[in-house]
Design an enzyme around this catalytic site. Sequence first.
Site, PDB file in Angstrom:
ATOM      1  N   LYS A 211       0.844  -1.200   0.000  1.00  0.00           N
ATOM      2  CA  LYS A 211       0.000   0.000   0.000  1.00  0.00           C
ATOM      3  C   LYS A 211       0.878   1.248   0.000  1.00  0.00           C
ATOM      4  O   LYS A 211       0.699   2.161  -0.788  1.00  0.00           O
ATOM      5  CB  LYS A 211      -0.926  -0.040   1.215  1.00  0.00           C
ATOM      6  N   GLU A 217      10.397  -4.716   4.725  1.00  0.00           N
ATOM      7  CA  GLU A 217      10.490  -6.106   4.261  1.00  0.00           C
ATOM      8  C   GLU A 217      10.205  -6.191   2.761  1.00  0.00           C
ATOM      9  O   GLU A 217      10.942  -6.834   2.003  1.00  0.00           O
ATOM     10  CB  GLU A 217       9.469  -6.985   5.004  1.00  0.00           C
ATOM     11  N   GLY A 273      -4.899  -2.032   4.973  1.00  0.00           N
ATOM     12  CA  GLY A 273      -4.100  -3.158   4.490  1.00  0.00           C
ATOM     13  C   GLY A 273      -4.770  -4.501   4.742  1.00  0.00           C
ATOM     14  O   GLY A 273      -4.844  -5.360   3.860  1.00  0.00           O
ATOM     15  N   ARG A 274      -5.277  -4.687   5.962  1.00  0.00           N
ATOM     16  CA  ARG A 274      -5.863  -5.990   6.303  1.00  0.00           C
ATOM     17  C   ARG A 274      -7.262  -6.165   5.733  1.00  0.00           C
ATOM     18  O   ARG A 274      -7.890  -7.198   5.963  1.00  0.00           O
ATOM     19  CB  ARG A 274      -5.843  -6.181   7.814  1.00  0.00           C
ATOM     20  N   GLU A 359      -4.898  -6.930  14.606  1.00  0.00           N
ATOM     21  CA  GLU A 359      -4.401  -5.597  14.256  1.00  0.00           C
ATOM     22  C   GLU A 359      -5.559  -4.597  14.331  1.00  0.00           C
ATOM     23  O   GLU A 359      -5.366  -3.420  14.607  1.00  0.00           O
ATOM     24  CB  GLU A 359      -3.758  -5.596  12.859  1.00  0.00           C
ATOM     25  N   HIS A 390      -5.445 -33.733  17.163  1.00  0.00           N
ATOM     26  CA  HIS A 390      -4.350 -34.584  17.642  1.00  0.00           C
ATOM     27  C   HIS A 390      -3.217 -33.741  18.189  1.00  0.00           C
ATOM     28  O   HIS A 390      -2.079 -34.195  18.274  1.00  0.00           O
ATOM     29  CB  HIS A 390      -3.871 -35.486  16.501  1.00  0.00           C
ATOM     30  N   LYS A 510       9.195  -0.708  14.413  1.00  0.00           N
ATOM     31  CA  LYS A 510       9.773  -0.338  13.106  1.00  0.00           C
ATOM     32  C   LYS A 510      10.826   0.748  13.272  1.00  0.00           C
ATOM     33  O   LYS A 510      11.911   0.701  12.686  1.00  0.00           O
ATOM     34  CB  LYS A 510       8.677   0.219  12.181  1.00  0.00           C
TER      35      LYS A 510
HETATM   36  O1  F6P Z   1       2.322  -4.185   9.906  1.00  0.00           O
HETATM   37  C1  F6P Z   1       1.771  -2.954   9.642  1.00  0.00           C
HETATM   38  C2  F6P Z   1       1.244  -2.808   8.260  1.00  0.00           C
HETATM   39  O2  F6P Z   1       1.067  -1.454   8.043  1.00  0.00           O
HETATM   40  C3  F6P Z   1      -0.042  -3.562   7.998  1.00  0.00           C
HETATM   41  O3  F6P Z   1      -1.156  -2.916   8.474  1.00  0.00           O
HETATM   42  C4  F6P Z   1       0.004  -3.680   6.513  1.00  0.00           C
HETATM   43  O4  F6P Z   1      -0.916  -4.619   6.043  1.00  0.00           O
HETATM   44  C5  F6P Z   1       1.451  -4.077   6.316  1.00  0.00           C
HETATM   45  O5  F6P Z   1       2.143  -3.314   7.283  1.00  0.00           O
HETATM   46  C6  F6P Z   1       2.007  -3.872   4.947  1.00  0.00           C
HETATM   47  O6  F6P Z   1       1.966  -2.538   4.550  1.00  0.00           O
HETATM   48  P1  F6P Z   1       2.187  -2.126   3.053  1.00  0.00           P
HETATM   49  O7  F6P Z   1       1.098  -2.756   2.226  1.00  0.00           O
HETATM   50  O8  F6P Z   1       2.113  -0.633   3.038  1.00  0.00           O
HETATM   51  O9  F6P Z   1       3.536  -2.636   2.618  1.00  0.00           O
END
Ligand code: F6P
Length: 546
Positions: A211, A217, A273-274, A359, A390, A510
């Site tokens: 987003k 990452e 995002g979620r 979240e 199990h 972060k």
């Molecule tokens: O972990 C925080 C967060 O902002 C989530 O809410 C989001 O889904 C994720 O990081 C990834 O964010 P982006 O789509 O901006 O890379």
Amino acid sequence: MSDTPLKPVSQGPAWAALATHHAQVKQQHLRQLFKSDPKRGERLRLEAAGIYLDYSKNRITDETLQLLQGLAKEAGLRERIDAMFRGDKINVSEGRAVLHVALRAPRGATIMVDGANVVPGVHEVLDRMADFSERVRSGAWKGHTGKRIRNVVNIGIGGSDLGPVMAYEALRHYSARDMTFRFVSNVDGTDFVEATHDLEADETMFIVSSKTFTTLETMTNAHSARDWSLAGLGGDESAVAKHFVAVSTNAEAVSKFGISTDNMFGFWDWVGGRYSMDSAIGLSTMLAVGADGFRELLAGFHEMDEHFRTAPFEQNLPVLMGLLALWNNNFFGAQTVAVLPYEQYLKRFPAYLQQLTMESNGKHVRLDGGPVGCDTGPVYWGEPGTNGQHSFYQLIHQGTRLIPCDFIGFGQSLNPLGNHHDLLLANVFAQGEALAFGKTPEEVKAEGSPDWLVPHRTFEGNRPSNTLLLEKLTPAALGKLVALYEHIVFTQAAIWHIDAFDQWGVELGKVLAQRIIPELDAKAAAPAHDSSTNALIERYRQLKGA
Ligand code: F6P
């Protein structure tokens, strides 16, 4: 926030009435409740949007349900639902509308944000995604060397990964079997290396899903993907255009990375995002199941949205399940909820729900910043059945904690094989029955157990569960299930008066990681944190051998 009540909901009359009622009913056993009302299992069920919900195995009476409805009314749930669908900026801490429901609104619908109808833009992106997916799936889209794309790797994390990977696994039965789909999320290089080790660069397309297009990452993995791709394609920079597309709200950062905005699929800041698996973030899903399958998924979401928006609270699946979850959490003190799909294709559904629920509702303050005054989001977890039986079900049956369970089953298997499906479903029904009714010491004794063994073999029962039954796992069914849980989350957040759409809790870690990154260099000055963190950094420097 002007429309936030001045007091926490737990200080209001509806909560007090529930607390008094809880004290009266908490000792009642599901055995008694079923005995005194033999038709309870037929009464306490609800069917809507193709989902059958049996909620009779909750520790509730008719009065509990009435009082919970009263709480929903007192908390202003109806107004909150209307505000969301109207496009009000209900994500107050970020000043944003919350309109994932617009992502699945039919063409021709009107949903206004800041004076503009957002639905045409949604369908414009969907149409571009459909066109692109069709070209890739048919082989019309060629890679740099002229070969068709056979491998799709989605790079994203959180909402830009969990939805896509869950949906791909859930809908694998419907997916293009001549293509390979992989998902890279972790900054741990192993994730990328393992996902790509058997792929050829000239047949591989990367979807960089973010987003913000700034997430550490994802950007790290995207750069490694770029290097990997260029290395496999002879280093020609022009290859990027054929092997990389982006899904983002940040066109500037996408261009800066080197992906043309022609190869970018956008979405909007009113999509959390979620809550984004049905936006362009679902591009990998569409590539897997095709545009028609994706539209079927959206139609399922929309059917549940309409049910949530219009059904009276007593007959409203998400409202009812949200209230029951709150009853178990806030009054019985249940700290977790187990989600147990008896459907192998839903193996990533619990992981997906963890972000959606935790979240969203892992918050300690209300919309106005005041303390929330009660426990908020429970921990969600789970595994598909029958595997969990199990493993951890022992604790659910005989442990000291109360763990409400949501069982999910389907009438038809997508892979009928002998009597496997009957065996699977027999287990779902058996688990709910065992949790509710248990086995008394008398029953154990009557089976001939020696006295000393009786306590070990006794099942207290009275463990609450919901059972959801659907006909078959289709794209539409998946959309309905996800929307159901989205609105369950919403219902609870509305009652607690919290902001389910921000995620400030992820920020501190972060920021600290950014500070620590340069300190991991052996030549850097001594780290300047607390003694524990300093020692860990120092030891890491030694261990990595720099
Ligand atoms: O972990 C925080 C967060 O902002 C989530 O809410 C989001 O889904 C994720 O990081 C990834 O964010 P982006 O789509 O901006 O890379």
